[in-house]
Enzyme design. Structure first.
Site, PDB file in Angstrom:
ATOM      1  N   SER A 192       8.007  -1.931 -24.550  1.00 47.95           N
ATOM      2  CA  SER A 192       7.644  -0.593 -24.979  1.00 47.95           C
ATOM      3  C   SER A 192       8.830   0.353 -24.862  1.00 47.95           C
ATOM      4  O   SER A 192       9.581   0.316 -23.889  1.00 47.95           O
ATOM      5  CB  SER A 192       6.477  -0.072 -24.132  1.00 47.95           C
ATOM      6  OG  SER A 192       5.371  -0.948 -24.234  1.00 47.95           O
ATOM      7  N   HIS A 195      15.976  10.530 -32.989  1.00 48.64           N
ATOM      8  CA  HIS A 195      17.290  10.773 -33.574  1.00 48.64           C
ATOM      9  C   HIS A 195      17.193  11.999 -34.481  1.00 48.64           C
ATOM     10  O   HIS A 195      16.173  12.198 -35.154  1.00 48.64           O
ATOM     11  CB  HIS A 195      17.770   9.568 -34.395  1.00 48.64           C
ATOM     12  CG  HIS A 195      17.708   8.275 -33.659  1.00 48.64           C
ATOM     13  ND1 HIS A 195      18.652   7.899 -32.731  1.00 48.64           N
ATOM     14  CD2 HIS A 195      16.799   7.266 -33.701  1.00 48.64           C
ATOM     15  CE1 HIS A 195      18.347   6.713 -32.237  1.00 48.64           C
ATOM     16  NE2 HIS A 195      17.216   6.309 -32.809  1.00 48.64           N
ATOM     17  N   CYS A 229       3.179  -1.866 -26.105  1.00 50.48           N
ATOM     18  CA  CYS A 229       2.590  -3.200 -26.037  1.00 50.48           C
ATOM     19  C   CYS A 229       1.388  -3.147 -25.105  1.00 50.48           C
ATOM     20  O   CYS A 229       1.469  -2.629 -23.996  1.00 50.48           O
ATOM     21  CB  CYS A 229       3.617  -4.207 -25.526  1.00 50.48           C
ATOM     22  SG  CYS A 229       3.084  -5.924 -25.643  1.00 50.48           S
TER      23      CYS A 229
END
Length: 252
Positions: free
Chosen positions: A102, A107, A130
């Site tokens: 995980s 960005h 997950c």
């Protein structure tokens, strides 16, 4: 989740949310365009983005394991956070990077159009979890954290887990559309389109702001200082830019 399944062993489902926003602004000169980029770059530096991702981590009930952040020249920043479910937090500080699949990343991509005096600020956030954790509950927070003209979101669930009888489960929560997880007051501000592939557990939603208040799109300018003809030209350029970004193709 409206109901819980009794599973055999660990929940192996991998859930990925990609959240992208675009903010468009008019800056009448090259100097103002650069000033806008610098302003955005400062407003959304790695320190602020780190706080945002830590908040997202807490909202989904996960724990921060490791943070990596970086600001760039001439502009832009990135943050990556390794996360884990509360029940899987390590007792020591060894092999942390291999504990869990995980993670959350962000960005930024500031840029400007050379001809139309338009500057665009783009943010990409990816949340991969997950197990039982799903990142969809963070959408209202993420939308509210940015002044977004266009939003695109992709959500996918991969793999499978099993119940105690051995039956495979390819999805562990109900979903018909990403829009189901966004406040209706927010949805009323946008035109939205869905492209969903239910057989593959792939969900895509994109949103375009409906109303444009020109003053909100002017950097270091007052709308009443502009002649009516220029106002119309700016509005036209703003809408064209937004439609092309929303459509994902060059139209005009």
């Amino acid at each position: 989740m409206s109901e819980k399944f009794t599973l055999y062993g660990f929940n192996n489902l991998t859930k990925s949310l990609s959240f992208n926003i675009y903010d468009v602004c008019y800056a009448k000169s090259q100097r103002e365009q650069k000033d806008y980029i610098a302003y955005i770059d400062q407003q959304y530096n790695s320190e602020r983005l780190t706080k945002l991702l830590v908040d997202v981590t807490e909202m989904i009930g996960a724990t921060v394991l490791n943070i990596s952040s970086q600001d760039y020249e001439p502009q832009g920043s990135s943050v990556t956070i390794l996360i884990a479910d509360e029940s899987k937090v390590p007792m020591g500080d060894t092999t942390v990077a291999h504990l869990d699949k995980s993670h959350i990343t962000v960005h930024t991509y500031p840029e400007y159009h050379p001809d139309t005096c338009l500057a665009t600020f783009r943010v990409d956030i990816d949340v991969a979890t997950c197990g039982e954790i799903t990142p969809l509950s963070t959408l209202d927070y993420l939308i509210g954290a940015f002044d977004s003209d266009i939003i695109t979101m992709d959500y996918r669930v991969r793999g499978f887990t099993r119940d105690v009888s051995g039956q495979k489960l390819f999805m562990d929560h109900r979903i018909t559309s990403i829009q189901d997880y966004i406040d209706q007051n927010t949805m009323r501000r946008y035109d939205a389109v869905d492209i969903n592939v239910y057989e593959a557990n792939i969900f895509h939603t994109k949103m375009l702001i409906k109303e444009i208040d020109l003053q909100n799109y002017l950097f270091n300018s007052d709308v009443y200082e502009l002649p009516p003809k220029l106002r119309l030209e700016i509005m036209d350029n703003l809408r064209r830019e937004m439609i092309e970004i929303f459509s994902g193709r060059n139209i005009y």
